[in-house]
Write an enzyme that holds these catalytic residues in place. Structure first.
Site, short mmCIF file in Angstrom:
data_model
loop_
_atom_site.label_atom_id
_atom_site.label_comp_id
_atom_site.label_asym_id
_atom_site.label_seq_id
_atom_site.Cartn_x
_atom_site.Cartn_y
_atom_site.Cartn_z
N GLY A 46 -52.33 25.90 51.16
CA GLY A 46 -51.23 26.59 50.49
C GLY A 46 -51.15 26.14 49.04
CD GLN A 51 -48.84 22.97 44.68
OE1 GLN A 51 -48.81 23.92 45.44
NE2 GLN A 51 -49.38 21.81 45.02
CB CYS A 94 -48.61 17.83 48.26
SG CYS A 94 -48.14 18.93 46.91
CG LEU A 95 -53.80 21.33 47.25
CD1 LEU A 95 -54.12 22.77 46.91
CD2 LEU A 95 -55.06 20.59 47.67
CG HIS A 136 -45.63 21.82 51.54
ND1 HIS A 136 -45.91 20.49 51.83
CD2 HIS A 136 -46.16 22.05 50.32
CE1 HIS A 136 -46.58 19.96 50.81
NE2 HIS A 136 -46.75 20.89 49.88
CD GLU A 137 -47.50 25.70 49.43
OE1 GLU A 137 -47.25 25.55 48.22
OE2 GLU A 137 -48.28 24.95 50.04
CG HIS A 140 -44.64 23.04 45.82
ND1 HIS A 140 -44.76 21.89 45.06
CD2 HIS A 140 -45.55 22.91 46.81
CE1 HIS A 140 -45.70 21.10 45.59
NE2 HIS A 140 -46.19 21.70 46.66
#
Ligand code: NI
Length: 184
Positions: A46, A51, A94-95, A136-137, A140
């Site tokens: 995701g 990000q 998380c990226l 999660h997204e 963000h």
């Protein structure tokens, strides 16, 4: 299409709330393509636009695993309109916080309202990994990171390691064996 740079903790933009999208046009669809390319390259399951330093309310994800064919999904202005009382726990990464994974408890099922790539309104009920990934997204887009769902002690340790890593300027060593769920 292009692979964009993913910003990392402690970049302050990650703490910013993203702006709603008013027009779904060719430029936005090009951004979505770049996000898919960046997510698959990372690799991650995701990615939120913020990000890649674009603070607009847009997320992409693909929560398929193993031999299942890819299922790229894009959500514009996603909004959680219902959450189950039942909770479930998944390991998250998380990226934007490389090499850090932790168990996070969230509602097990959610209903999301959004615009699709053609600007059409949609609604979807999700559970399992997809529900976790969506939450999660969407976090963000509100400047919230998965570490905010951990104890203050655990969060503090992760932030400290991320700051140290940012100071050293070197990428963290890859530890793919720890990525049970995949980062988002
Ligand atoms: Ni993330």
């Amino acid at each position: 299409m292009a692979i964009r740079e993913i910003i990392k903790l402690p970049d302050p933009m990650l703490r910013q709330a993203s702006e709603p999208i008013h027009t779904v046009d060719a430029e936005l669809r090009a951004l979505i393509e770049d996000m898919f390319e960046t997510m698959y390259d990372a690799p991650g399951i995701g990615l939120a636009a913020v990000q890649i330093a674009v603070p607009r309310r847009l997320i992409v994800l693909d929560a398929t695993r193993g031999d299942t064919p890819p299922n790229p999904m894009a959500f514009i202005n996603p909004q959680i309109v219902w959450s189950s009382e039942a909770l479930s726990t998944h390991e998250e990464g998380c990226l934007s916080i490389p090499e850090e994974y932790a168990e996070v408890e969230r509602p097990a099922q959610i209903r999301v309202r959004f615009l699709d790539r053609d600007g059409a309104e949609g609604e979807m009920t999700a559970d399992g990994l997809l529900a976790t990934c969506l939450q999660h997204e969407i976090d963000h887009l509100n400047g919230v990171l998965f570490i905010d769902h951990l104890s203050r002690l655990k969060r503090g340790l992760i932030v400290k390691r991320a700051k140290k890593q940012a100071k050293m300027g070197a990428p963290a060593p890859k530890r793919p064996e720890r990525a049970k769920m995949g980062a988002a």
